[in-house]
Motif scaffolding. Sequence first.
Motif, mmCIF file in Angstrom:
data_model
loop_
_atom_site.group_PDB
_atom_site.id
_atom_site.type_symbol
_atom_site.label_atom_id
_atom_site.label_comp_id
_atom_site.label_asym_id
_atom_site.label_seq_id
_atom_site.Cartn_x
_atom_site.Cartn_y
_atom_site.Cartn_z
ATOM 1 N N GLY A 43 0.797 -1.225 0.000
ATOM 2 C CA GLY A 43 0.000 0.000 0.000
ATOM 3 C C GLY A 43 0.826 1.269 0.000
ATOM 4 O O GLY A 43 0.365 2.309 0.486
ATOM 5 N N LEU A 44 2.044 1.238 -0.542
ATOM 6 C CA LEU A 44 2.925 2.410 -0.570
ATOM 7 C C LEU A 44 2.657 3.251 -1.812
ATOM 8 O O LEU A 44 2.400 2.718 -2.900
ATOM 9 N N LYS A 45 2.745 4.568 -1.645
ATOM 10 C CA LYS A 45 2.493 5.463 -2.773
ATOM 11 C C LYS A 45 3.607 5.441 -3.803
ATOM 12 O O LYS A 45 3.429 5.922 -4.929
ATOM 13 N N ILE A 46 4.757 4.885 -3.424
ATOM 14 C CA ILE A 46 5.872 4.846 -4.377
ATOM 15 C C ILE A 46 5.571 3.937 -5.561
ATOM 16 O O ILE A 46 6.272 3.954 -6.575
ATOM 17 N N GLN A 47 4.510 3.139 -5.446
ATOM 18 C CA GLN A 47 4.123 2.284 -6.566
ATOM 19 C C GLN A 47 3.824 3.112 -7.816
ATOM 20 O O GLN A 47 4.108 2.683 -8.943
ATOM 21 N N PHE A 48 3.270 4.320 -7.622
ATOM 22 C CA PHE A 48 2.955 5.162 -8.775
ATOM 23 C C PHE A 48 4.239 5.706 -9.415
ATOM 24 O O PHE A 48 4.304 5.896 -10.631
ATOM 25 N N THR A 49 5.271 5.963 -8.591
ATOM 26 C CA THR A 49 6.551 6.399 -9.148
ATOM 27 C C THR A 49 7.177 5.297 -9.990
ATOM 28 O O THR A 49 7.704 5.548 -11.080
ATOM 29 N N TYR A 50 7.115 4.050 -9.462
ATOM 30 C CA TYR A 50 7.635 2.926 -10.252
ATOM 31 C C TYR A 50 6.847 2.758 -11.554
ATOM 32 O O TYR A 50 7.426 2.438 -12.607
ATOM 33 N N GLN A 51 5.523 2.961 -11.498
ATOM 34 C CA GLN A 51 4.706 2.821 -12.709
ATOM 35 C C GLN A 51 5.088 3.866 -13.757
ATOM 36 O O GLN A 51 5.166 3.579 -14.957
ATOM 37 N N LYS A 52 5.336 5.108 -13.301
ATOM 38 C CA LYS A 52 5.758 6.151 -14.240
ATOM 39 C C LYS A 52 7.124 5.832 -14.838
ATOM 40 O O LYS A 52 7.369 6.096 -16.025
ATOM 41 N N ALA A 53 8.022 5.271 -14.012
ATOM 42 C CA ALA A 53 9.324 4.885 -14.547
ATOM 43 C C ALA A 53 9.180 3.764 -15.570
ATOM 44 O O ALA A 53 9.897 3.721 -16.584
ATOM 45 N N ILE A 54 8.258 2.828 -15.325
ATOM 46 C CA ILE A 54 7.999 1.747 -16.291
ATOM 47 C C ILE A 54 7.514 2.328 -17.613
ATOM 48 O O ILE A 54 7.960 1.921 -18.702
ATOM 49 N N ASN A 55 6.612 3.291 -17.544
ATOM 50 C CA ASN A 55 6.094 3.903 -18.770
ATOM 51 C C ASN A 55 7.206 4.608 -19.542
ATOM 52 O O ASN A 55 7.288 4.525 -20.771
ATOM 53 N N SER A 56 8.086 5.312 -18.830
ATOM 54 C CA SER A 56 9.187 6.005 -19.503
ATOM 55 C C SER A 56 10.159 5.010 -20.127
ATOM 56 O O SER A 56 10.632 5.214 -21.251
ATOM 57 N N LEU A 57 10.464 3.951 -19.404
ATOM 58 C CA LEU A 57 11.399 2.957 -19.931
ATOM 59 C C LEU A 57 10.835 2.262 -21.158
ATOM 60 O O LEU A 57 11.568 1.957 -22.104
ATOM 61 N N ASN A 58 9.539 2.028 -21.168
ATOM 62 C CA ASN A 58 8.923 1.348 -22.306
ATOM 63 C C ASN A 58 8.994 2.192 -23.580
ATOM 64 O O ASN A 58 9.056 1.660 -24.684
ATOM 65 N N LYS A 59 9.000 3.523 -23.428
ATOM 66 C CA LYS A 59 9.035 4.401 -24.601
ATOM 67 C C LYS A 59 10.451 4.593 -25.136
ATOM 68 O O LYS A 59 10.624 5.114 -26.238
ATOM 69 N N TYR A 60 11.471 4.218 -24.336
ATOM 70 C CA TYR A 60 12.852 4.427 -24.778
ATOM 71 C C TYR A 60 13.249 3.319 -25.753
ATOM 72 O O TYR A 60 13.195 2.132 -25.417
ATOM 73 N N PRO A 61 13.682 3.638 -26.975
ATOM 74 C CA PRO A 61 13.876 2.593 -28.014
ATOM 75 C C PRO A 61 15.251 1.940 -28.011
ATOM 76 O O PRO A 61 15.468 1.006 -28.778
ATOM 77 N N LEU A 62 16.198 2.405 -27.170
ATOM 78 C CA LEU A 62 17.568 1.894 -27.241
ATOM 79 C C LEU A 62 17.902 1.087 -25.989
ATOM 80 O O LEU A 62 17.376 1.355 -24.902
ATOM 81 N N PRO A 63 18.806 0.096 -26.100
ATOM 82 C CA PRO A 63 19.216 -0.676 -24.911
ATOM 83 C C PRO A 63 20.120 0.157 -24.001
ATOM 84 O O PRO A 63 20.922 0.966 -24.474
ATOM 85 N N LEU A 64 19.987 -0.035 -22.701
ATOM 86 C CA LEU A 64 20.788 0.657 -21.704
ATOM 87 C C LEU A 64 21.848 -0.284 -21.169
ATOM 88 O O LEU A 64 21.567 -1.430 -20.805
ATOM 89 N N GLN A 65 23.115 0.179 -21.102
ATOM 90 C CA GLN A 65 24.208 -0.641 -20.613
ATOM 91 C C GLN A 65 24.247 -0.695 -19.089
ATOM 92 O O GLN A 65 24.704 -1.658 -18.500
ATOM 93 N N ASN A 66 23.786 0.365 -18.434
ATOM 94 C CA ASN A 66 23.712 0.409 -16.977
ATOM 95 C C ASN A 66 22.614 1.377 -16.579
ATOM 96 O O ASN A 66 22.045 2.080 -17.421
ATOM 97 N N ALA A 67 22.343 1.402 -15.277
ATOM 98 C CA ALA A 67 21.230 2.228 -14.797
ATOM 99 C C ALA A 67 21.549 3.710 -14.845
ATOM 100 O O ALA A 67 20.629 4.535 -14.859
ATOM 101 N N LYS A 68 22.830 4.093 -14.843
ATOM 102 C CA LYS A 68 23.168 5.514 -14.899
ATOM 103 C C LYS A 68 22.692 6.141 -16.203
ATOM 104 O O LYS A 68 22.331 7.330 -16.246
ATOM 105 N N GLU A 69 22.696 5.364 -17.279
ATOM 106 C CA GLU A 69 22.218 5.897 -18.556
ATOM 107 C C GLU A 69 20.722 6.184 -18.528
ATOM 108 O O GLU A 69 20.221 6.949 -19.347
ATOM 109 N N ALA A 70 19.995 5.566 -17.581
ATOM 110 C CA ALA A 70 18.549 5.771 -17.510
ATOM 111 C C ALA A 70 18.178 7.106 -16.889
ATOM 112 O O ALA A 70 16.998 7.472 -16.857
ATOM 113 N N LYS A 71 19.171 7.857 -16.382
ATOM 114 C CA LYS A 71 18.862 9.144 -15.759
ATOM 115 C C LYS A 71 18.325 10.166 -16.758
ATOM 116 O O LYS A 71 17.726 11.165 -16.370
ATOM 117 N N ILE A 72 18.570 9.919 -18.030
ATOM 118 C CA ILE A 72 18.048 10.846 -19.033
ATOM 119 C C ILE A 72 16.542 10.691 -19.212
ATOM 120 O O ILE A 72 15.902 11.536 -19.826
#
Length: 618
Positions: free
Chosen positions: A38-67
């Motif tokens: 029941g944590l509200k952070i679930q919505f933050t994870y959902q938004k991150a999932i949506n952003s990651l799904n729209k990114y068309p290139l593979p990421l080598q590490n998580a630091k590249e996902a900061k963009i």
Amino acid sequence: MSASEPVRLGRKRNLPSCPNPLFLAWLTELRDQAREKGLKIQFTYQKAINSLNKYPLPLQNAKEAKILQNFGDGICKILDERLQRYRRENGPDSLPEVLPPPGRPDNNSLAPPRKKNATGDQGKEGGGGGKKKKKKKGREYVPQKRSGGHAVLLTLYRQSQIAGSKGYMFKMELQAEAQLLCDKSFTVPDLGSKYTAWSSVSTLIHKNFIIKTHNPARYSLTEEGVALAERLESVEEDTEDGPEGDGEEARSEEEECGAGLVDLTASDDEEEEDGTPPAERPACVAQQRSEGDGTGLSGKPQNSRATSRKPNAGCLLPGAYEVILCVDFIETTGGSNHHKDELAKELQRNGVKFDVRKLNVGDFLWVAREKVAPVPGQLRAPTGRELVLDYIIERKRMDDLCGSIIDGRFREQKFRLKRCGLRRPCYLVEECGSAASHLSLPETTLQQAIVNTQVVDGFFVKRVQDVRESAAYLTVMTRYLIKLYQNCTLVCRSRELEGDGGSDEEEEEEEERGTPSCSLISFAEFNHGAVKNKCQTVTEVFARQLMQVSGLSGDKAAAILEQYSTPHSLLTAYERCASETQKEKLLSSIRHGTLKRNLGPALSRTVYQLYCTQGALS
């Protein structure tokens, strides 16, 4: 073998697979764990999932996902830790694009429908429904025909194609033009919904089709928006040019209405989680609704109906509106006396239709409100357009006049009334009889201020004895304006547009001949532009500074601004002067007012000392 064939067919459909399924699976797991707790952070994870799904290139590490949007330091740190653990277990050369081991079938089943990370185990259970959704999510964003997004894109594109176009549109003019291309209201939500057609603009901005800049907001197309709008425009032209009697083309238009121009990028639930409006109804539903009017499903009758409304776009025809008096709420509420209640009662007794609202300038004005019929199935009737007539009244009792002169509000109010955009400002002065003898200023000073307002400042001044005469004057003015505008076609103009409407001299000549001005400002734009504490330009602040000098009126300040629009330009002119005497007389020959009198050496010296004296003024 028969059971394995659908699986192979399903895998062939998964062409646009997610390039980062490992990160996607971890984020989905984190979201599900937070949802269980029941944590509200679930919505933050959902938004991150949506952003990651729209990114068309593979990421080598998580630091590249900061963009990406919604990827902060916390999420990136968690993903990096899991990535290092994964590489220790599977080898240092393992990349994030490797599919996760099939040990967590529930994570994949809980992933959003558009994610393409189903494993073989899921393919057996996942049913054809999941694969159908994946197929729809792979399609690009195309707004529905005659929806809010469709209308806004076409309107901005067509406006940009006009020669000499400024390249952007303000909110109110964009809504007015786009409403002709949309079946849904841009201002009034449907029954049971909080979204209007304008809500789709946030989706267009989020998907980088439209950019919003400045204040007041300016909307313009991006390169991606221009490309999409060109495609929509070509479809519109093909629909208009196609033959009406061809059954195959009519069927293709129906298929295009039902499938080709539908937003297939997100489901309704996912849109609601992101805060954007749900998908609007397909345009074909609106076309089917118009069959009773003699129009079919083909695009041709629908477009002809839209073009038939174009000549009246932004206009209010005679009989389609009513004149209503607007009263500032300060005039009817508050205060220690009963005069404010008495004004409203007198207006009601005289049968005047009035509306109490907040006015940012003036106390009384009149609007032409569009008559709108109630919509079946809706609780409230849609709000009609409102255009402000060119008459505004500032009401002053003697005690109020005395107080406003002492604290400086009187000069500021006159300045704001002249700048409000209405051509017929008026002062309604109530004589309070013997009460004037008990005020802080002599009665002669107050009378002189009233005369200066009429003679020097050019305002029309109406004197009355009490609140009953004020109500009587407002009643007579309301009936006069109803008769004056009863046969006029009113056109909405915008103060924000360059070169809008005719000149003030031409409009004044028309009104002297008895023809009222029919090019009016909308009430929303008028009231927004009259906000007292809104963002000001350097020139407006400079004018306020100059008017603080004793003896420097609004006309004199305007004359100075014509030659020196900013303090920088004035200081530069002072630096060019050869002597001190020349600096002191720099502004003395500037002419002001209707009589074109010189500003004079005294005021010129005072302004010079104000801006060029080092240290404190004596």
